[in-house]
Scaffold this active site. Structure first.
Site, mmCIF file in Angstrom:
data_model
loop_
_atom_site.group_PDB
_atom_site.id
_atom_site.type_symbol
_atom_site.label_atom_id
_atom_site.label_comp_id
_atom_site.label_asym_id
_atom_site.label_seq_id
_atom_site.Cartn_x
_atom_site.Cartn_y
_atom_site.Cartn_z
ATOM 1 C CG ASP A 14 -1.707 -1.275 1.395
ATOM 2 O OD1 ASP A 14 -2.138 -1.833 0.382
ATOM 3 O OD2 ASP A 14 -1.877 -1.725 2.549
ATOM 4 C CD GLU A 187 -9.278 -2.022 -1.299
ATOM 5 O OE1 GLU A 187 -9.343 -2.042 -0.064
ATOM 6 O OE2 GLU A 187 -8.999 -3.022 -1.982
#
Length: 541
Positions: A14, A187
């Site tokens: 991420d 997301e």
């Protein structure tokens, strides 16, 4: 120079990438591992230097009791108004209908800190990022969670204005910017202002082999005003199953001083057993989700496109104005435990290393035995990421247990349900012995049992080694540090992969670690002493 992907190997998921002047910074998720948020810096995007983690105190981060793969999800790093801004999520529930979480904000004028006490923002959803509008206003942009079983749990990308005087969000300003496409699971949002548009980068498809990143844009921040980039997704490997890099998607965009553009995304490098199809299963990602960097160009319609196609490239041209950075590409290291603090590669579970866990310095690490490695509380272990498919790791340990409930040794660890280790313990008939055990989906197996290896009388220290060879790994021991004997147990490395854990458990985000641990679940706090730790990467093919 060329960027060789993954640029940050091993569990570095991420990525949030920014540039300040001529230096690039990447912040990565750390989940239940302490300290929170992994930071690297570089001036060339090829060589990356590991920095101190910002969330290094329990004031900033308290994860005691967090579930595996809870904790820090998708931190967002930005720079504005002369300081660094870090938004992070602490997730307390990972399985079931709910994702109980809190989003926080901390700031620092220097990337190495000190970081301010965290400000609570909200709990609307994870993957929150802070957008600094050119007009001076600031917004929190985030995935939005819906627990209702008759709705899809990923309820679009929400934007909420931050009051910069009070540093509080204004809930009544919240609006849904983007619902994603039919791929669902939207997301990981990041907003950018480029050439008169607001560009929204967002992940979809779940952080598995169907993962992808899409781009949408709008002239305004009005609700549902964003249109999706036409054609293929911005980046994905769903339709490139033979490519070395897989799972690319969630990430962030950055430009260079010279006007080039790059995109840092999570990725993985799965492998297969010899008797498996390379397509189904697509593979086992024992190194977890890593960071890859791709070059980006803009088409004549003003949309960003990955150079080489949406599958990306392994070797990517470094920025033309790159300044070579002094940082090794190999992660081999040796630790004699002489320093007054643990080096940045070491991590603990959920809480910082304190006197309760042990001590270090003067050439030794002492670990006080507490709960088992199957616990979410009070685990005495320090560990670091697997960052290569092939490596040797070894240590030297002194331990004198008086009960079979006391154990100390060398572990390969994914989470509380998936790990193995070689350790010293007590056998009622043999005295001190060496055992190898594995926890696989919560099922514990002792491999040697009555054949546990007796430690000769008079032997004070025992040396342990693990040999990781991509698909499998094994353990060895020595009573003199020179003659090594292999334990006749070969373990499947896939058990320590995201993909294996996903089959039975919702938290599957971290990758494998190697570490040192002591257990004394009898409650008598028996101490193990470790003399050194050595991690040596081998030919990574």
């Amino acid at each position: 120079m060329k960027i060789q992907n993954p640029a940050l190997p091993g569990f570095n998921a991420d990525p949030s990438i920014i540039r300040v002047d001529d230096t690039y910074y990447i912040a990565n998720s750390t989940f239940e591992w302490f300290p929170g948020v992994r930071l690297h810096e570089s001036k060339d995007m090829v060589h990356w230097k590991l920095l101190p983690s910002p969330l290094s105190t329990t004031t900033l981060l308290n994860m005691k009791g967090n579930p595996a793969s809870g904790g820090i999800w998708a931190p967002d790093l930005s720079y504005a108004d002369g300081k660094f801004w870090l938004v992070f999520t602490d997730v307390k529930v990972t399985e079931g209908a709910f994702k109980d979480m809190t989003n926080y904000l901390t700031t620092a004028t220097d990337i190495t800190g000190p970081w301010s006490d965290p400000i609570k923002l909200n709990g609307v959803g994870f993957d929150a990022s802070l957008f600094h509008d050119n007009n001076g206003r600031k917004y929190l942009v985030q995935q939005t969670w819906d627990h209702r079983e008759y709705h899809h749990p990923f309820d679009g990308i929400t934007c909420t204005e931050l009051n910069t005087d009070t540093m509080k969000l204004m809930p009544k300003t919240a609006k849904t910017l983007y619902q994603g496409t039919d791929v669902k699971l939207v997301e990981g949002p990041h907003l950018y202002q480029i050439n008169g548009y607001y560009y929204l980068f967002a992940a979809q498809g779940g952080t598995v082999f169907t993962h992808q990143e899409v781009v949408a844009r709008s002239k305004t921040l009005d609700a549902n005003s964003f249109e999706t980039e036409p054609g293929d997704p911005f980046i994905t490997n769903f339709d490139t199953p033979d490519f070395y890099i897989q799972k690319q998607g969630h990430g962030a965009l950055v430009n260079t001083p010279g006007g080039e553009w790059y995109y840092a995304s999570l990725s993985a490098r799965p492998w297969n057993h010899k008797n498996e199809s390379a397509y189904d299963p697509r593979g086992w990602s024992t190194l977890g989700r890593e960071t890859s960097i791709q070059k980006v160009e803009w088409d004549d319609q003003g949309w960003p496109r990955v150079v080489g196609g949406h599958g990306g490239q392994v070797a990517v041209e470094a920025p033309k104005d790159a300044i070579e950075t002094d940082a090794p590409l190999s992660h081999s290291r040796h630790d004699e435990f002489d320093n007054p603090s643990l080096d940045y590669d070491w991590n603990t579970l959920r809480v910082p290393f304190t006197d309760h866990m042990g001590s270090f310095g003067n050439g030794e690490l002492k670990l006080v035995g507490h709960y088992s490695l199957a616990s979410n509380f009070d685990v005495s272990m320090i560990a670091s990421r697997w960052q290569a498919f092939n490596f040797d790791a070894e240590t030297k340990v002194k331990f004198d247990p008086f009960s079979y409930q006391q154990m100390a040794g060398l572990t390969n660890f994914y989470n509380d349900k998936h790990w193995s280790w070689i350790f010293i313990t007590l056998d009622e008939n043999k005295g001190r012995v060496i055992e190898v055990a594995e926890n696989n989906r919560g099922n514990y197996t002792s491999y040697l049992k009555d054949d546990a290896i007796k430690i000769p009388d008079g032997v004070e220290y025992v040396w342990f080694k693990t040999k990781v060879r991509k698909q499998t790994y094994s353990y060895e021991y020595s009573f003199d540090g020179e003659t090594w004997l292999e334990v006749p147990v070969t373990l499947d490395a896939a058990v320590l992969s995201d993909d294996y854990v996903l089959q039975t458990y919702g938290g599957f985000f971290t990758g494998a670690f190697v570490g040192l641990a002591a257990v004394d679940y009898s409650g008598y706090d028996e101490i193990a002493t470790f003399d050194y730790f050595d991690y040596k990467e081998l030919n990574d093919k």
